[in-house]
Design a protein around this motif. Structure first.
Motif, PDB file in Angstrom:
ATOM      1  N   ALA A  74       0.854  -1.188   0.000  1.00 23.01           N
ATOM      2  CA  ALA A  74       0.000   0.000   0.000  1.00 23.01           C
ATOM      3  C   ALA A  74       0.891   1.239   0.000  1.00 23.01           C
ATOM      4  CB  ALA A  74      -0.906  -0.006   1.228  1.00 23.01           C
ATOM      5  N   VAL A 117      -9.573   0.019   4.211  1.00 22.07           N
ATOM      6  CA  VAL A 117      -9.308   0.341   2.810  1.00 22.07           C
ATOM      7  C   VAL A 117     -10.521  -0.002   1.949  1.00 22.07           C
ATOM      8  CG1 VAL A 117      -6.832  -0.048   3.053  1.00 22.07           C
ATOM      9  CG2 VAL A 117      -8.303  -1.945   2.334  1.00 22.07           C
ATOM     10  N   PRO A 122     -10.605  -1.641  -1.601  1.00 22.06           N
ATOM     11  CA  PRO A 122      -9.758  -2.222  -2.653  1.00 22.06           C
ATOM     12  C   PRO A 122     -10.379  -2.083  -4.023  1.00 22.06           C
ATOM     13  CG  PRO A 122     -10.992  -3.934  -1.581  1.00 22.06           C
ATOM     14  CD  PRO A 122     -11.291  -2.669  -0.817  1.00 22.06           C
ATOM     15  N   GLY A 182      -7.670  -3.874   5.945  1.00 25.00           N
ATOM     16  CA  GLY A 182      -6.510  -3.908   5.073  1.00 25.00           C
ATOM     17  C   GLY A 182      -5.220  -4.235   5.796  1.00 25.00           C
ATOM     18  N   HIS A 231      -7.787   4.710   4.928  1.00 24.64           N
ATOM     19  CA  HIS A 231      -6.807   4.962   3.881  1.00 24.64           C
ATOM     20  C   HIS A 231      -7.509   4.913   2.532  1.00 24.64           C
ATOM     21  CE1 HIS A 231      -3.167   4.958   1.545  1.00 24.64           C
ATOM     22  NE2 HIS A 231      -3.444   3.777   1.025  1.00 24.64           N
ATOM     23  N   TRP A 240      -3.973   0.273  -2.210  1.00 26.07           N
ATOM     24  CA  TRP A 240      -3.813  -0.916  -1.373  1.00 26.07           C
ATOM     25  C   TRP A 240      -4.106  -2.122  -2.242  1.00 26.07           C
ATOM     26  CZ3 TRP A 240      -7.049  -4.996  -0.329  1.00 26.07           C
ATOM     27  CH2 TRP A 240      -6.674  -5.866   0.709  1.00 26.07           C
ATOM     28  N   GLN A 241      -3.261  -3.134  -2.135  1.00 28.46           N
ATOM     29  CA  GLN A 241      -3.498  -4.339  -2.932  1.00 28.46           C
ATOM     30  C   GLN A 241      -2.876  -5.554  -2.245  1.00 28.46           C
ATOM     31  OE1 GLN A 241      -5.251  -4.758  -6.066  1.00 28.46           O
ATOM     32  NE2 GLN A 241      -5.056  -6.836  -5.247  1.00 28.46           N
ATOM     33  N   TRP A 286       3.655   1.869  -4.034  1.00 26.88           N
ATOM     34  CA  TRP A 286       4.363   1.574  -2.797  1.00 26.88           C
ATOM     35  C   TRP A 286       5.876   1.758  -2.923  1.00 26.88           C
ATOM     36  CZ3 TRP A 286       2.685  -1.999  -6.303  1.00 26.88           C
ATOM     37  CH2 TRP A 286       3.619  -2.928  -6.770  1.00 26.88           C
TER      38      TRP A 286
END
Length: 257
Positions: free
Chosen positions: A132, A155, A157, A187, A226, A230-231, A253
């Motif tokens: 993230a 988060v 996504p 997250g 956030h 993010w993943q 990131w």
């Protein structure tokens, strides 16, 4: 502040790769995703790591032991059985590698890290399969501001599938976008107080279930929202997405030089 990383799960949805190595060792840009996570924390000066090992934990041990050597020039004296390293990695990391059991659940793994993480007060924790662009200093400050036991990063996504807007049978809009209509999800990227260990019964405890549910019921769980990138890397599709971002030079990131 210390950082715990859970890296012991099976990663069954990436079985074609995790049959030979643990999921945190699946590579993005020729580096394991756990390396990306550690580099990200280190960018914010969080460099004291404890990794909870389980499934194929020896793979992670070998990688870290070899990491310094493989990123350096070496002089090997066969007669003296000595190795001299020249240059190489500049990582100022301290890493504890803790075997937390092959079949231990997430809560159990966290509890087994108590001797390593709980002796210095507040600590951070995350899973070993997600990246993230969270401001970790802001996350820490948010946690300190509210005085509760636990903070998780909430988060939204990216949607798993393309979003369609329909007019009758005609598609008038197709887009990949965050699941804004689905609300917030956990997250990881936690900040925790040592009292969190009291909420974990044993090895079979899933942290995402009873401990977090009890913390919420007791008013001890807060969410740091956030809205950025993010993943997680749960599937082959996720891995390909992360790889494409890295290859394109636009990995959100990637904040280090």
């Amino acid at each position: 502040m210390k950082v715990g990383i859970l890296a012991g799960g099976l990663g069954s949805r990436l079985a074609e790769e995790t049959v030979i190595k643990p999921k945190p060792m699946i590579e993005i840009g020729n580096r394991p995703i756990i390396w990306h996570i550690m580099k990200y924390y280190a960018h914010f000066q969080f460099t004291d790591f404890t990794i909870a090992l389980g499934y194929k934990g020896e793979y992670i041990k070998r990688w870290l032991v070899d990491y310094a050597a493989l990123t350096s020039d070496l002089t090997v004296s066969l007669r003296q059985s000595a190795v001299e390293r020249h240059g190489g990695t500049s990582e100022d990391w301290r890493v504890n590698l803790v075997d937390t059991g092959q079949n231990t659940a997430t809560g159990g793994r966290i509890r087994r890290l108590a001797p390593w993480l709980g002796d210095a007060g507040t600590f951070m924790l995350t899973w070993g399969d997600g990246v993230a662009d969270i401001d970790l200093n802001a996350l820490r400050d948010f946690h300190r501001s509210h005085g509760r036991i636990a903070t998780l990063t909430a988060v939204r996504p990216p949607a798993r599938f393309g979003h369609l807007e329909l007019a009758g049978d005609q598609i008038v809009e197709f887009s990949e976008k965050p699941q804004a209509g689905e609300g917030w999800i956990n997250g990881a990227f936690f900040v925790l107080e040592p009292q969190v260990f009291d909420y974990i019964a044993g090895d079979d405890t899933q942290f995402e279930k009873e401990p977090l549910e009890r913390l919420a019921k007791d008013g001890q769980l807060m969410a740091y929202r956030h809205g950025g990138f993010w993943q997680c890397m749960d599937t082959v599709r996720d891995r390909k997405l992360l790889q494409s971002l890295w290859d394109g030079g636009c990995a959100p990131w990637k904040v280090w030089d």
